[in-house]
Design an enzyme around this catalytic site. Structure first.
Site, short mmCIF file in Angstrom:
data_model
loop_
_atom_site.label_atom_id
_atom_site.label_comp_id
_atom_site.label_asym_id
_atom_site.label_seq_id
_atom_site.Cartn_x
_atom_site.Cartn_y
_atom_site.Cartn_z
N HIS A 28 -11.44 -5.67 8.64
CA HIS A 28 -12.24 -5.53 7.41
C HIS A 28 -13.44 -4.61 7.63
O HIS A 28 -14.34 -4.59 6.79
CB HIS A 28 -12.73 -6.89 6.92
CG HIS A 28 -11.65 -7.74 6.34
ND1 HIS A 28 -10.77 -8.48 7.10
CD2 HIS A 28 -11.28 -7.97 5.05
CE1 HIS A 28 -9.93 -9.14 6.31
NE2 HIS A 28 -10.21 -8.84 5.06
N GLU A 48 0.81 -1.21 0.00
CA GLU A 48 0.00 0.00 0.00
C GLU A 48 0.85 1.26 0.00
O GLU A 48 0.51 2.24 -0.66
CB GLU A 48 -0.96 -0.02 1.20
CG GLU A 48 -2.02 -1.10 1.13
CD GLU A 48 -1.49 -2.50 1.44
OE1 GLU A 48 -0.36 -2.60 1.96
OE2 GLU A 48 -2.19 -3.49 1.16
#
Ligand SMILES: Cc1ncc(C[n+]2csc(CCOP(=O)(O)OP(=O)(O)O)c2C)c(N)n1
Lengths: 386, 337
Positions: free
Chosen positions: B139, B70
């Site tokens: 999540h 990322e």
């Protein structure tokens, strides 16, 4: 002015040669084998320990059954999600088998099987994926770090723990697992570098199963192999057939021995394949073809060992059946354990956020308590409207 | 002069996911500098299929599967934007954007300012966020508080299919970096919508009154909007006529629309999923109090997620602000009681 006239542009301008330079480490012994190391089906198999291999066989069969059972549990809605390790059982099991009781395992989110092979109760191992709590066991007691969902973030922890143990004079090795995709994360690089600089007793096990969700290895790295990455940090890189449990056991044991003896970290790339989709929620047909999957199914870790052992007369029908029976027993216990509704107390939400609960959390807990009591009262009144 | 027959517009049920996909497709078709990149955005179309078909249509150079990193994705986007491209990056899940925070906070958010405007960064960072989908840990985070606390970032979040399209187009067109928060539990929410002639929606920085009312204002955004709409319907039974304001854009924050609404109703409740302490609701409540003090009949209240790490899926229903918790809070606005 031409380029040649720029000072320092060419060797001709140097009056003295540069100071002597030598590499800090001889790269040659750190370089991985050009081909994945194999034992099964090669002359090296002559030296297999029959007892150890029979144990490996039983564990592999149990591991396959565990995978099948966990996948079935997702279909029944008992598990929110399950990342399968079908095809990768040899890596998972060897990783657990080479560790001593005092050693630590740092699994990634896919490695519940490694945790189970290390002795964790299968139901505890699946708590995270069932969704009742994030980690279903005490990591200190089990010497298994929480299954890490953010990729590669557990690797620096493994380095730190191993380093701390050494500072304290304890005989502890940490074995950290990561996928091929995870090797691209910054945390992977930082962990490798720390481990090598500190000569920490760590073994990095990279399971190269071909894909990071949909992204094939070729889009993940341009390195000759992932094992080559080790050399850049100053630790040995080993390339192993991840479906050959004898090779995995040997290479991992060697790395653990080296770490224990103060020889520093090793990075191992296990070449394997993820036979099933990324998780039950993934559609693998979008990014790969059947032919590749079929080819890998023919290189199955259980079949490889079974063939070797039966050919050598080390395993017979009875042995195979016994392994199957033990696996069925585990599966039945797992089914029972997972079919029992988990007992959950919503008030647990406020426990263990801090060692000492804050006033704000106490307030929020009181609010939820009141809501739950009111709901209970409503339910009772509905049942008995008198 | 030729007259062009108006194209018949076809409205049919479309999901928020489809509208987001269409927004990227249209932006890429119109502007060759728009590039989409991230983990699994190519052949797979993203784990939520938001980028479905873009690699096929525009090629892998314009819709790129990146290595799994990322910080690398966002850092590379900075360089691409420095060279004149308009990167649209996908962070796979809210909590997986955290490795990119160094790039986000130290570089993305500050480039315009530190170069005295010489080097703007038109980057759109798409982040699926929030809970309610039964995801395992990492999540379901609602990470908007980190983004809104970082000067230099624009932060928007659609709650409807129209806004998903309109706000994403506006974000990609923006010359500033935009954190585009996608309420992942609304991905499959549907509305009648025309991809050929999408309705024009207000731009970034404008809030919308989604429901008019007189007794109190619910101020909300993203995943909590449908919950607030439902609560407003349910409140009618209790004699409350609630107004609902959808912020759409957290930074910039449309103070005028909010203030005008609260001055009309005299009461306000802010609703969001992220924790309350230091959450966006704290700022909003403070602004409303400063600007509406003499109009307020009661303190500004908040209904938020608890101040705890996001719970496991089996317990998330207790954490997420639901209709009942909103109604209980609305009841507390009768201050004289
Ligand atoms: C930091 C971070 N980014 C993204 C994800 C989402 N994600 C979960 S698994 C996965 C692929 C992992 O691939 P690999 O490392 O090869 O392991 P494998 O799944 O093959 O075991 C991704 C992208 C994540 N969990 N963490």
């Amino acid at each position: 002015m031409t380029v040649q006239e720029l000072p320092g542009a060419g060797a001709s301008h140097r009056s003295t040669p540069p100071p002597a330079w030598r590499p800090r480490t001889d790269a040659a012994p750190l370089l991985p084998d050009p081909e994945p190391y194999r034992v099964l089906g090669t002359p090296a198999a002559d030296r297999l320990d029959p007892e150890l291999m029979r144990r490996c066989y039983a564990e592999l069969v149990r591991g396959r059954r565990y995978n099948a059972q966990a996948t079935a549990l997702t279909r029944q809605g008992r598990l929110a999600v399950y990342p399968s390790t079908v095809g990768q059982e040899a890596c998972e099991i060897a990783a657990a088998m080479v560790l001593e009781e005092q050693d630590w395992l740092f699994p990634s989110y896919r490695d519940t099987l490694a945790a189970v092979a290390r002795g964790l109760d299968p139901v505890e191992a699946l708590t995270l994926l069932r969704g009742d709590w994030h980690t279903g066991y005490d990591p200190r007691e089990r010497r298994i770090a929480p299954l890490s969902t953010p990729l590669a973030t557990q690797l620096p922890h493994a380095v730190g723990l191993a380093h701390a143990a050494r500072l304290r004079g304890d005989d502890v090795v940490a074995l950290a697992m990561v996928g091929d995709g995870g090797t691209s994360e910054g945390d992977f690089h930082e962990a490798m570098n720390f481990a090598a600089v500190w000569q920490a007793p760590v073994v990095f096990l990279v399971q190269n199963n071909g894909f990071a969700i949909s992204v094939p290895l070729a889009k993940q790295t341009a390195a000759p192999t992932l094992a080559h990455k080790a050399v850049g940090y100053g630790m040995p890189g080993r390339l192993v057939d991840g479906n050959d449990i004898a090779a995995m056991h040997e290479v991992l044991s060697e790395a653990v021995r080296r770490a224990r003896a103060g020889g520093g970290p090793t990075m191992i790339e296990a070449v394997t394949y993820r036979i099933e989709a990324h998780t039950n929620a993934d559609d693998a047909t979008r990014y790969r073809g059947d032919a590749e999957v079929e080819a890998w199914k023919a290189h199955d870790p259980i079949q490889l060992l079974e063939r070797e052992l039966t050919a050598r007369g080390l395993l017979d029908e009875a042995g195979i059946q016994a392994a199957k029976d033990a696996a069925e027993e585990m599966a039945a216990a797992l089914r029972d354990g997972m079919n029992a509704e988990p007992v959950l107390d919503p008030m647990d939400l406020f426990e263990n956020v801090y060692a000492q609960q804050t006033g704000r959390l106490r307030e929020q807990a009181a609010m939820l308590r009141a809501e739950l009591d009111a709901a209970e009262q409503d339910a009772a009144e509905e049942e008995d409207p008198s | 002069m030729t007259t062009v027959a108006a194209k018949p517009t076809t409205t049919k049920p479309a999901t928020m996911a489809q509208a987001l996909n269409r927004a990227m497709r249209d932006a890429m078709a119109e502007d060759p500098t728009v590039h989409v990149m991230g983990e699994d955005v190519g052949a797979l179309g993203g784990v939520f299929r938001i980028t479905d078909g873009l690699a096929k249509e525009f090629g892998e150079d314009r819709c790129t599967d990146t290595p799994l990193a990322e910080a690398g994705i966002l850092g590379a986007a900075v360089g691409m934007a420095m060279y004149g491209l308009r990167p649209v990056v996908e962070m796979q899940f809210d909590a997986f954007a955290y490795p990119a925070f160094e790039q986000l906070i130290s570089h993305v958010a500050k480039m315009r300012n530190r170069t005295r405007g010489a080097m703007p960064l038109p980057i759109t960072i798409r982040v699926p966020y929030g809970g309610g989908i039964g995801g395992v840990e990492h999540h379901s985070d609602s990470s908007e508080a980190y983004y809104v606390a970082t000067p230099g970032l624009t932060v928007v979040t659609p709650a409807t299919v129209e806004d998903a399209y309109g706000l994403l187009r506006a974000s990609i067109a923006s010359d500033d970096p935009v954190v585009f928060l996608e309420p992942k539990r609304l991905y499959w929410s549907k509305a009648d919508w025309s991809p050929e002639a999408p309705a024009a929606v207000p731009g970034i920085g404008e809030a919308l009154v989604r429901r008019t009312g007189t007794s109190a204002t619910l101020i909300t955004y993203g995943p909590s909007l449908p919950v607030c709409m439902e609560a407003a319907e349910a409140a009618r039974e209790e004699g409350w006529d609630l107004e609902v304001v959808d912020l759409r854009s957290l930074v910039p924050f449309d103070e005028e629309t909010v203030v005008a609404s609260v001055r009309r109703t005299g009461r306000a409740v802010v609703v969001h999923e992220s924790g309350g302490f230091g959450g966006p609701g704290a700022e909003i409540a403070a602004r409303v109090t400063e600007r509406c003090f003499h109009h307020l009949e009661a303190p500004v209240l908040r209904v938020t997620g608890f101040d705890i790490p996001y719970p496991p899926p089996m317990l998330e229903k207790h954490h997420l602000p639901g209709v009942d918790r909103i109604l209980d809070t609305v009841a507390r606005l009768q201050w004289e009681n």
